[in-house]
Design a protein around this motif. Structure first.
Motif, mmCIF file in Angstrom:
data_model
loop_
_atom_site.group_PDB
_atom_site.id
_atom_site.type_symbol
_atom_site.label_atom_id
_atom_site.label_comp_id
_atom_site.label_asym_id
_atom_site.label_seq_id
_atom_site.Cartn_x
_atom_site.Cartn_y
_atom_site.Cartn_z
ATOM 1 N N GLN A 12 0.835 -1.200 0.000
ATOM 2 C CA GLN A 12 0.000 0.000 0.000
ATOM 3 C C GLN A 12 0.873 1.254 0.000
ATOM 4 O O GLN A 12 2.026 1.236 0.458
ATOM 5 C CB GLN A 12 -0.906 0.011 1.225
ATOM 6 N N ALA A 13 0.324 2.310 -0.491
ATOM 7 C CA ALA A 13 1.034 3.590 -0.483
ATOM 8 C C ALA A 13 1.466 3.926 0.944
ATOM 9 O O ALA A 13 0.707 3.731 1.890
ATOM 10 C CB ALA A 13 0.144 4.694 -1.042
ATOM 11 N N GLY A 14 2.690 4.410 1.052
ATOM 12 C CA GLY A 14 3.261 4.706 2.357
ATOM 13 C C GLY A 14 4.042 3.553 2.956
ATOM 14 O O GLY A 14 4.754 3.729 3.954
ATOM 15 N N GLY A 15 3.929 2.387 2.353
ATOM 16 C CA GLY A 15 4.616 1.215 2.860
ATOM 17 C C GLY A 15 6.045 1.115 2.381
ATOM 18 O O GLY A 15 6.570 2.022 1.717
ATOM 19 N N SER A 16 6.666 -0.008 2.717
ATOM 20 C CA SER A 16 8.082 -0.226 2.395
ATOM 21 C C SER A 16 8.302 -1.602 1.787
ATOM 22 O O SER A 16 7.539 -2.543 2.044
ATOM 23 C CB SER A 16 8.938 -0.125 3.673
ATOM 24 N N SER A 83 8.166 4.906 2.129
ATOM 25 C CA SER A 83 7.188 5.913 1.707
ATOM 26 C C SER A 83 6.806 5.724 0.245
ATOM 27 O O SER A 83 6.792 6.680 -0.548
ATOM 28 C CB SER A 83 7.752 7.328 1.930
ATOM 29 N N LEU A 84 6.501 4.510 -0.099
ATOM 30 C CA LEU A 84 6.205 4.198 -1.498
ATOM 31 C C LEU A 84 4.943 4.904 -1.978
ATOM 32 O O LEU A 84 3.994 5.108 -1.208
ATOM 33 C CB LEU A 84 6.072 2.690 -1.682
ATOM 34 N N THR A 89 5.194 2.278 -8.913
ATOM 35 C CA THR A 89 4.834 0.995 -9.515
ATOM 36 C C THR A 89 5.590 0.792 -10.819
ATOM 37 O O THR A 89 5.536 1.636 -11.720
ATOM 38 C CB THR A 89 3.319 0.937 -9.783
ATOM 39 N N ALA A 90 6.295 -0.324 -10.904
ATOM 40 C CA ALA A 90 7.125 -0.601 -12.080
ATOM 41 C C ALA A 90 7.773 -1.968 -11.916
ATOM 42 O O ALA A 90 7.738 -2.555 -10.828
ATOM 43 C CB ALA A 90 8.216 0.460 -12.239
ATOM 44 N N VAL A 119 2.371 -0.589 -6.121
ATOM 45 C CA VAL A 119 1.978 0.222 -4.972
ATOM 46 C C VAL A 119 0.531 0.652 -5.179
ATOM 47 O O VAL A 119 0.216 1.363 -6.142
ATOM 48 C CB VAL A 119 2.884 1.447 -4.808
ATOM 49 N N SER A 120 -0.327 0.233 -4.285
ATOM 50 C CA SER A 120 -1.742 0.565 -4.394
ATOM 51 C C SER A 120 -2.059 1.842 -3.616
ATOM 52 O O SER A 120 -1.447 2.119 -2.584
ATOM 53 C CB SER A 120 -2.599 -0.585 -3.885
#
Length: 121
Positions: A12-16, A83-84, A89-90, A119-120
Motif C-alpha cells: 500500500q502507499a506509504g509502505g516499504s 514511503s512508497l 509501480t514498475a 503500490v496501491s
C-alpha cells in the motif's frame, strides 16, 4: 555472470519494500551496481547506483525515500524503498558493471530479470 533480483510485491502507499540483487558467476570485481525501473508505457529509468567505494546516486524522484546499499562480500546490492507511492509501480531491474575472471580486461554490463513492485493507493 548472473544477476538475480528478488523482493518485489504488492504494498500500500506509504509502505516499504526491500529489493535484493545477488550477482553470481566468475566475478573478478564489481564496479557499479544499480537499480532501474520501467513503468507500463514508459522507458526504463535510473533509480539508484552505488559504486565499489560506496558512493551513491539517486533519481530526484526517489531521493530521501530510497536507499541503495551493497554487501561486497556477498556480491549483493539492496534497495530499501520507504514511503512508497503509486507512481513507484514498475518492474525493477538490477544492473551490474562487472569484470569477469579470465575474461576481458574491462567491465561489462549485466542485467538481471526484473521484479515487479506494485503500490496501491
Amino acid at each position: 555472470v548472473q544477476l538475480q533480483a528478488s523482493g518485489g510485491g504488492l504494498v500500500q502507499a506509504g509502505g516499504s519494500l526491500r529489493l535484493s540483487c545477488a550477482a553470481s558467476g566468475r566475478i573478478f570485481s564489481i564496479n557499479v551496481m544499480g537499480w532501474y525501473r520501467q513503468a507500463p508505457g514508459k522507458q526504463r529509468e535510473l533509480v539508484a547506483t552505488i559504486i565499489s567505494g560506496g558512493s551513491t546516486n539517486y533519481a530526484d524522484s526517489v531521493k530521501g525515500r530510497f536507499t541503495i546499499s551493497r554487501d561486497n562480500a556477498k556480491n549483493t546490492t539492496y534497495l530499501q524503498m520507504n514511503s512508497l507511492k503509486p507512481e513507484d509501480t514498475a518492474v525493477y531491474y538490477c544492473k551490474g558493471t562487472i569484470r569477469v575472471s579470465g575474461g576481458p580486461n574491462y567491465p561489462m554490463h549485466y542485467w538481471g530479470k526484473g521484479t515487479l513492485v506494485t503500490v496501491s493507493s
